[in-house]
Design a protein around this motif. Sequence first.
Motif, mmCIF file in Angstrom:
data_model
loop_
_atom_site.group_PDB
_atom_site.id
_atom_site.type_symbol
_atom_site.label_atom_id
_atom_site.label_comp_id
_atom_site.label_asym_id
_atom_site.label_seq_id
_atom_site.Cartn_x
_atom_site.Cartn_y
_atom_site.Cartn_z
ATOM 1 N N TRP A 219 23.054 77.787 59.239
ATOM 2 C CA TRP A 219 23.119 77.471 60.659
ATOM 3 C C TRP A 219 22.337 78.498 61.472
ATOM 4 O O TRP A 219 22.500 79.702 61.288
ATOM 5 N N MET A 220 21.551 78.008 62.414
ATOM 6 C CA MET A 220 20.672 78.905 63.168
ATOM 7 C C MET A 220 21.444 79.891 64.041
ATOM 8 O O MET A 220 21.052 81.049 64.167
ATOM 9 N N TYR A 221 22.537 79.445 64.664
ATOM 10 C CA TYR A 221 23.239 80.299 65.625
ATOM 11 C C TYR A 221 24.579 80.859 65.120
ATOM 12 O O TYR A 221 24.987 81.934 65.533
ATOM 13 N N HIS A 222 25.268 80.109 64.291
ATOM 14 C CA HIS A 222 26.636 80.429 63.903
ATOM 15 C C HIS A 222 26.751 81.868 63.375
ATOM 16 O O HIS A 222 26.048 82.267 62.445
ATOM 17 N N ALA A 223 27.675 82.641 63.962
ATOM 18 C CA ALA A 223 27.836 84.051 63.596
ATOM 19 C C ALA A 223 28.130 84.239 62.114
ATOM 20 O O ALA A 223 27.644 85.202 61.497
ATOM 21 N N ASP A 224 28.931 83.337 61.531
ATOM 22 C CA ASP A 224 29.300 83.491 60.129
ATOM 23 C C ASP A 224 28.097 83.472 59.198
ATOM 24 O O ASP A 224 28.140 84.041 58.100
ATOM 25 N N PHE A 225 27.017 82.813 59.618
ATOM 26 C CA PHE A 225 25.874 82.621 58.739
ATOM 27 C C PHE A 225 24.834 83.724 58.842
ATOM 28 O O PHE A 225 23.857 83.724 58.099
ATOM 29 N N ILE A 226 25.033 84.662 59.772
ATOM 30 C CA ILE A 226 24.131 85.812 59.848
ATOM 31 C C ILE A 226 24.834 87.085 59.395
ATOM 32 O O ILE A 226 24.217 88.138 59.242
ATOM 33 N N VAL B 298 17.252 85.355 69.542
ATOM 34 C CA VAL B 298 17.009 86.142 70.756
ATOM 35 C C VAL B 298 16.040 85.414 71.686
ATOM 36 O O VAL B 298 16.206 85.413 72.909
ATOM 37 N N GLU B 299 15.030 84.784 71.096
ATOM 38 C CA GLU B 299 14.016 84.089 71.897
ATOM 39 C C GLU B 299 14.486 82.713 72.366
ATOM 40 O O GLU B 299 13.930 82.151 73.323
ATOM 41 N N ASN B 300 15.519 82.182 71.696
ATOM 42 C CA ASN B 300 16.042 80.855 72.045
ATOM 43 C C ASN B 300 17.566 80.906 72.122
ATOM 44 O O ASN B 300 18.265 80.235 71.339
ATOM 45 N N PRO B 301 18.106 81.682 73.032
ATOM 46 C CA PRO B 301 19.555 81.868 73.071
ATOM 47 C C PRO B 301 20.304 80.558 73.323
ATOM 48 O O PRO B 301 19.852 79.703 74.097
ATOM 49 N N ALA B 302 21.430 80.403 72.666
ATOM 50 C CA ALA B 302 22.261 79.216 72.872
ATOM 51 C C ALA B 302 22.826 79.234 74.287
ATOM 52 O O ALA B 302 23.138 80.292 74.835
ATOM 53 N N GLU B 303 22.973 78.068 74.859
ATOM 54 C CA GLU B 303 23.465 77.971 76.239
ATOM 55 C C GLU B 303 24.757 77.152 76.306
ATOM 56 O O GLU B 303 25.092 76.579 77.337
ATOM 57 N N THR B 304 25.484 77.134 75.211
ATOM 58 C CA THR B 304 26.701 76.345 75.149
ATOM 59 C C THR B 304 27.886 77.107 75.741
ATOM 60 O O THR B 304 27.830 78.312 75.983
ATOM 61 N N THR B 305 28.963 76.391 75.947
ATOM 62 C CA THR B 305 30.184 76.978 76.483
ATOM 63 C C THR B 305 30.845 77.889 75.455
ATOM 64 O O THR B 305 30.620 77.766 74.256
ATOM 65 N N LEU B 306 31.715 78.771 75.931
ATOM 66 C CA LEU B 306 32.526 79.607 75.050
ATOM 67 C C LEU B 306 33.874 78.951 74.736
ATOM 68 O O LEU B 306 34.705 79.545 74.049
ATOM 69 N N GLU B 307 34.075 77.732 75.215
ATOM 70 C CA GLU B 307 35.298 76.987 74.906
ATOM 71 C C GLU B 307 35.127 76.334 73.539
ATOM 72 O O GLU B 307 34.545 75.262 73.411
ATOM 73 N N LEU B 308 35.667 76.975 72.519
ATOM 74 C CA LEU B 308 35.488 76.502 71.153
ATOM 75 C C LEU B 308 36.172 75.155 70.957
ATOM 76 O O LEU B 308 37.317 74.963 71.351
ATOM 77 N N ASP B 309 35.442 74.246 70.331
ATOM 78 C CA ASP B 309 35.961 72.909 70.033
ATOM 79 C C ASP B 309 35.367 72.488 68.692
ATOM 80 O O ASP B 309 34.159 72.235 68.597
ATOM 81 N N TYR B 310 36.214 72.441 67.645
ATOM 82 C CA TYR B 310 35.698 72.118 66.322
ATOM 83 C C TYR B 310 35.189 70.688 66.229
ATOM 84 O O TYR B 310 34.512 70.325 65.261
ATOM 85 N N LYS C 111 33.115 69.654 68.418
ATOM 86 C CA LYS C 111 31.762 69.811 68.950
ATOM 87 C C LYS C 111 31.181 71.079 68.340
ATOM 88 O O LYS C 111 31.384 72.183 68.843
ATOM 89 N N LEU C 112 30.474 70.934 67.239
ATOM 90 C CA LEU C 112 30.021 72.080 66.471
ATOM 91 C C LEU C 112 29.099 73.010 67.247
ATOM 92 O O LEU C 112 28.975 74.196 66.925
ATOM 93 N N GLU C 113 28.474 72.492 68.312
ATOM 94 C CA GLU C 113 27.589 73.355 69.101
ATOM 95 C C GLU C 113 28.352 74.468 69.807
ATOM 96 O O GLU C 113 27.762 75.481 70.204
ATOM 97 N N THR C 114 29.681 74.313 69.951
ATOM 98 C CA THR C 114 30.461 75.379 70.591
ATOM 99 C C THR C 114 30.634 76.590 69.671
ATOM 100 O O THR C 114 31.163 77.621 70.084
ATOM 101 N N LEU C 115 30.181 76.455 68.412
ATOM 102 C CA LEU C 115 30.169 77.587 67.485
ATOM 103 C C LEU C 115 28.838 78.333 67.525
ATOM 104 O O LEU C 115 28.640 79.295 66.786
ATOM 105 N N ASP C 116 27.937 77.891 68.413
ATOM 106 C CA ASP C 116 26.631 78.533 68.498
ATOM 107 C C ASP C 116 26.690 79.901 69.171
ATOM 108 O O ASP C 116 25.775 80.703 69.022
ATOM 109 N N ARG C 117 27.763 80.131 69.939
ATOM 110 C CA ARG C 117 27.940 81.445 70.560
ATOM 111 C C ARG C 117 29.176 82.109 69.954
ATOM 112 O O ARG C 117 29.891 81.511 69.155
ATOM 113 N N TRP C 118 29.462 83.335 70.349
ATOM 114 C CA TRP C 118 30.585 84.071 69.772
ATOM 115 C C TRP C 118 31.854 83.656 70.509
ATOM 116 O O TRP C 118 32.450 84.424 71.265
#
Length: 369
Positions: A98-105, A135-147, A149-156
Amino acid sequence: MKRLSLFIYFFLITVLQAAAQQSFDKTAVKSVMKRVADWQIANPNKGAEHDDLDWTHAALYMGMLDWAELTEKEDSDDSYYQWLLRIGQRNHFQIGKWMYHADFIAVGQPFIDLYLKYGNKKMIAPVMARANWVVENPAETTLELDYGKLETLDRWSWCDALFMAPPVYAKLYALTKDKRYLDFLNKEYKATYNYLYDKEEHLFYRDHRYFAKREANGKKVFWGRGNGWVLGGLVEILQALPKDESSRTFYQDLFVALATRVASLQSADGYWHASLLDPASYPSPETSATGFIVYALAYGVNEGVLDKATFMPTIEKGWKALLDAVEPDGKLGYVQPIGADPRKVTRDMTEVYGTGAFLLSGCQIYKMK
């Protein structure tokens, strides 16, 4: 009768002091760490969430790295470094999908450390490429985690992520002095801090779903391991950032505040349980939370960030509790499984990240004077 009571009292004090000294004896500390490390290597965890590059193993590798450094320095034994190198080489030092997910970096942390030792750029090229893209393409999703909506895992958006990803950017900044890494780290970390940190309780919620939840005793819900992850991540950040870096102050102040609060919540048995404010509802010991917390507190004392006289009794009790959870063959028990109900933690349960936390804490205990 009075003399006998006094004799028994002083005898018990002597026994307890001797036990504490034994648990901190350097030879004993190294011996138990070797048993735990060797058992884990001989008994690898398998399954969907135990890929070489998964976050579970990233935590293990961080503990193994500290252990490898200690054994090479003390015993000229590089076998643990070789074990880590084989893992990196067979995966070409790649990181998760996953490009953004913290677990994958997260696995980028040990790979950066291996690069710092061996100087092979292949060890950092994949994690640097991923970090540069984020860094060059920061995620702009909400911090309200919702499993759902997987895009909500793009940020911490969950507190565990603060161990997984932020140290990568701190290490890359320390390595390259590229301010983009530091700016991204500061911006995203503070966003999560402002969202998930309860400034009254001085603790982190696991994610936003716990804001309104309450424990059986009416207290707010703060998980032991989640706050342990945060403390462990702060240690990694503080070890990476230069001493003269101005933004370091934020992380050190947060570390002291969180460490102080968490230390006050240690249970009588020496462990930190699954729930920090309602341990009675979760009576099982939990060694991954305890391991990360002991690691953080011992680091703080070793670095002079935490007062030794204040925190040593807590560290001693925590380390003794961890030792009690180690079987004669080196298996570490009472590790809360992934995604499992924490009430069901038993002595026979183990996980690689529990071993990682144990080795991290043990190496800090070994450094203590």
